[in-house]
Every structure is written in C-alpha cells, then in structure tokens.
Design a protein around this motif. Structure first.
Motif, mmCIF file in Angstrom:
data_model
loop_
_atom_site.group_PDB
_atom_site.id
_atom_site.type_symbol
_atom_site.label_atom_id
_atom_site.label_comp_id
_atom_site.label_asym_id
_atom_site.label_seq_id
_atom_site.Cartn_x
_atom_site.Cartn_y
_atom_site.Cartn_z
ATOM 1 N N GLN A 72 0.868 -1.169 -0.050
ATOM 2 C CA GLN A 72 0.194 0.126 0.016
ATOM 3 C C GLN A 72 0.754 1.240 0.066
ATOM 4 O OE1 GLN A 72 -3.376 0.162 -0.088
ATOM 5 N NE2 GLN A 72 -2.992 2.373 -0.351
ATOM 6 N N MET A 73 0.755 2.093 -1.024
ATOM 7 C CA MET A 73 1.497 3.230 -1.202
ATOM 8 C C MET A 73 0.791 4.445 -0.959
ATOM 9 S SD MET A 73 4.051 1.965 -4.222
ATOM 10 C CE MET A 73 2.850 1.846 -5.457
ATOM 11 N N ASN A 74 0.940 5.320 -0.158
ATOM 12 C CA ASN A 74 0.176 6.537 0.269
ATOM 13 C C ASN A 74 1.193 7.339 0.049
ATOM 14 O OD1 ASN A 74 -2.167 4.953 0.834
ATOM 15 N ND2 ASN A 74 -1.473 4.765 3.263
ATOM 16 N N SER A 75 0.496 8.861 0.199
ATOM 17 C CA SER A 75 1.381 10.256 -0.053
ATOM 18 C C SER A 75 2.390 9.895 -1.181
ATOM 19 C CB SER A 75 1.955 10.480 1.085
ATOM 20 O OG SER A 75 0.720 10.835 2.177
ATOM 21 N N LEU A 76 1.878 9.655 -2.232
ATOM 22 C CA LEU A 76 3.127 9.167 -3.252
ATOM 23 C C LEU A 76 3.725 10.716 -3.892
ATOM 24 C CD1 LEU A 76 1.263 6.553 -5.087
ATOM 25 C CD2 LEU A 76 3.536 6.231 -4.271
ATOM 26 N N LYS A 77 5.099 10.435 -4.149
ATOM 27 C CA LYS A 77 6.003 11.530 -4.533
ATOM 28 C C LYS A 77 6.350 11.204 -6.294
ATOM 29 C CE LYS A 77 7.359 12.181 0.112
ATOM 30 N NZ LYS A 77 8.554 12.331 0.885
ATOM 31 N N PRO A 78 6.549 12.347 -6.952
ATOM 32 C CA PRO A 78 7.185 11.969 -8.119
ATOM 33 C C PRO A 78 8.423 11.029 -8.086
ATOM 34 C CG PRO A 78 6.556 14.181 -8.024
ATOM 35 C CD PRO A 78 6.298 13.653 -6.636
ATOM 36 N N GLU A 79 9.286 11.030 -7.047
ATOM 37 C CA GLU A 79 10.350 10.515 -6.836
ATOM 38 C C GLU A 79 10.140 8.859 -6.571
ATOM 39 O OE1 GLU A 79 9.745 13.200 -5.454
ATOM 40 O OE2 GLU A 79 10.740 13.169 -3.451
ATOM 41 N N ASP A 80 9.024 8.506 -6.366
ATOM 42 C CA ASP A 80 8.617 7.164 -6.360
ATOM 43 C C ASP A 80 8.380 6.536 -7.692
ATOM 44 O OD1 ASP A 80 6.449 8.040 -3.518
ATOM 45 O OD2 ASP A 80 8.418 7.125 -3.492
#
Length: 123
Positions: A81-89
């Motif tokens: 589960q990936m939350n608060s995703l950032k462009p660097e992800d």
C-alpha cells in the motif's frame, strides 16, 4: 515459485496505489517477500520486506510512514500500500521472494522475481 505483480498505474502526487504480488507454485509461508523498485538509469533498490513466518517487516527510509507491506495468507498474496506518493517514487516495482529467515534488503539475496509493474507519479 512464480510471482505475478499488478496494481501499478499513473497517479498524481499525494495519491495512493496498492500493488499486489500473487504467488503460485509454492506458498509464501517459509519465505520472505520483498518489494524493490528501479527508476530509469538507477540501480534496483529495496523498498519493503515481509517475513511470512514471523510477520516482521522492514522499510527503506525513503518510504517509511507512507508505504505498508502486508499479506493475505489465504490468497498467498503480498501487498504494498503506497500513500502520499511523490514523483520520486516513479519506478518499475518488482516483488521478489527468497527462502530466508531474515528480512533481507539486498536484491541479490532473492531467488524469485515477478515481472514488474510501472508506477508513475505526476507532479
């Protein structure tokens, strides 16, 4: 062990995605399962790992507090589960499995790999 990863996609920064990794040919019960990612031009890096025997987990510092690795024993599936995703992800995310007793973060320790699923986070 065959691993099938799914759930990637395009999401805006701050959004969420859930990746799945289903295993066939063997149960995960005596394995550790990890998630790794690889961005263009970069080496594959550790994201998260789960020890199925003990339920212990470990995360890369860059994703702590935002990503959660979990399992469904009945479905022989591990999730990220990936939350608060950032462009660097943004990267191709891979699931992997190994018959280990510790939560390995070195991709070289893993014997089985899924095909990868693309995660793209737009700013």
């Amino acid at each position: 062990v065959q691993l099938q990863a799914s759930g990637g996609g395009l999401v805006q920064a701050g959004g969420s995605l859930r990746l799945s990794c289903a295993a066939s040919g063997h149960t995960f019960s005596r394995y550790v399962t990890g998630w790794f990612r690889q961005a263009p031009g970069k080496e594959r890096e550790f994201v998260a790992v789960l020890n199925w025997s003990y339920g212990t987990t470990s995360y890369a510092d860059s994703v702590k507090g935002r990503f959660t690795i979990s399992r469904d024993n009945a479905k022989n599936t591990v999730y990220l589960q990936m939350n608060s995703l950032k462009p660097e992800d943004t990267a191709v995310y891979y699931c992997a499995a190994a018959s280990l007793y510790y939560t390995a973060t070195d991709p070289g320790k893993y014997d089985y790999w899924g095909q990868g699923t693309q995660v793209t986070v737009s700013s």
